[in-house]
Design a protein around this motif. Sequence first.
Motif, PDB file in Angstrom:
ATOM      1  N   TRP A  96      61.350  65.838   5.607  1.00  0.00           N
ATOM      2  CA  TRP A  96      60.318  65.764   6.637  1.00  0.00           C
ATOM      3  C   TRP A  96      59.847  67.152   7.044  1.00  0.00           C
ATOM      4  CZ3 TRP A  96      57.549  61.735   7.815  1.00  0.00           C
ATOM      5  CH2 TRP A  96      58.030  60.468   7.490  1.00  0.00           C
ATOM      6  N   TRP A 114      55.870  68.213   6.991  1.00  0.00           N
ATOM      7  CA  TRP A 114      55.124  68.814   8.085  1.00  0.00           C
ATOM      8  C   TRP A 114      54.635  70.212   7.716  1.00  0.00           C
ATOM      9  CZ3 TRP A 114      53.311  65.891  11.734  1.00  0.00           C
ATOM     10  CH2 TRP A 114      54.005  64.759  12.145  1.00  0.00           C
ATOM     11  N   SER A 168      57.450  69.885  14.035  1.00  0.00           N
ATOM     12  CA  SER A 168      58.418  69.787  12.944  1.00  0.00           C
ATOM     13  C   SER A 168      59.769  70.357  13.357  1.00  0.00           C
ATOM     14  CB  SER A 168      57.891  70.529  11.708  1.00  0.00           C
ATOM     15  OG  SER A 168      58.861  70.556  10.685  1.00  0.00           O
ATOM     16  N   THR A 200      63.165  68.149  13.319  1.00  0.00           N
ATOM     17  CA  THR A 200      64.053  68.372  12.170  1.00  0.00           C
ATOM     18  C   THR A 200      65.067  69.492  12.359  1.00  0.00           C
ATOM     19  OG1 THR A 200      62.550  69.961  11.105  1.00  0.00           O
ATOM     20  CG2 THR A 200      62.185  67.620  10.643  1.00  0.00           C
TER      21      THR A 200
END
Length: 236
Positions: free
Chosen positions: A32, A36, A59, A63
């Motif tokens: 992910w 992003w 992001s 994350t």
Amino acid sequence: MFGNLVRYLDSIVARDPAPRSRWEVLLYPGVWALFWHRIAHGLFKARLFFLARVVNHISRFLTAIDIHPGATIGKNFFIDHGFTVIGETAEIGDNVTIYQCVTLGGSNPTNGVGGKRHPTLEDNVIVGSGAQIIGPVTIGKRARVGASAVVTENVPEGATMIGVKARSTLVSAETWAKQFMPYGTPCKEPCEPAPNQRVDELDEQIALLRQQVEALIAAQSEREEAQSDGPACKGV
């Protein structure tokens, strides 16, 4: 597009024994974070810097991975776990693997001009957990940076770097580390022959010293016997 996604997920499965399916990989924070970043990098190239930063912050919040929108990243980039920082002028090639808590950090420009401040990682590089790569250095193709190593100089192609400050394991790149190496850190011979060679040298020195000590003890015993026999002879 779907085919590219499948190939990307398969490339991660090939490097990580943990997932049982591609669906698990889709939950990885590194996947992910890269998703992003692709959006943020597009905005950055369009000079929409504020929007790029907004995506970057979203992001990072989701994350725990901070990739500057300006960083250039190739195909099949895999961040295993997270807590990684990648600077603005970092360049990452294809099939690069980074483990947790890695920093691709910048050096302080003494001339006041930003320029190239962050590392370049060429294709198939592996960076172990906790490693710090600082400044505009180049990590050559297939090179491995071991866990917690600190790299501030260029790394040759195929080399394995360990320690603080990182040093080469002195293993020939042509005969070692040709395949993917989990965590970027070899754990078996011929990982680092130099320490083993040093141990052998110390063993030889200890054996030599033992022989010398035994010889001295034997000589001392002979002198003591000679001295004890002397007066007895005179008495006779």
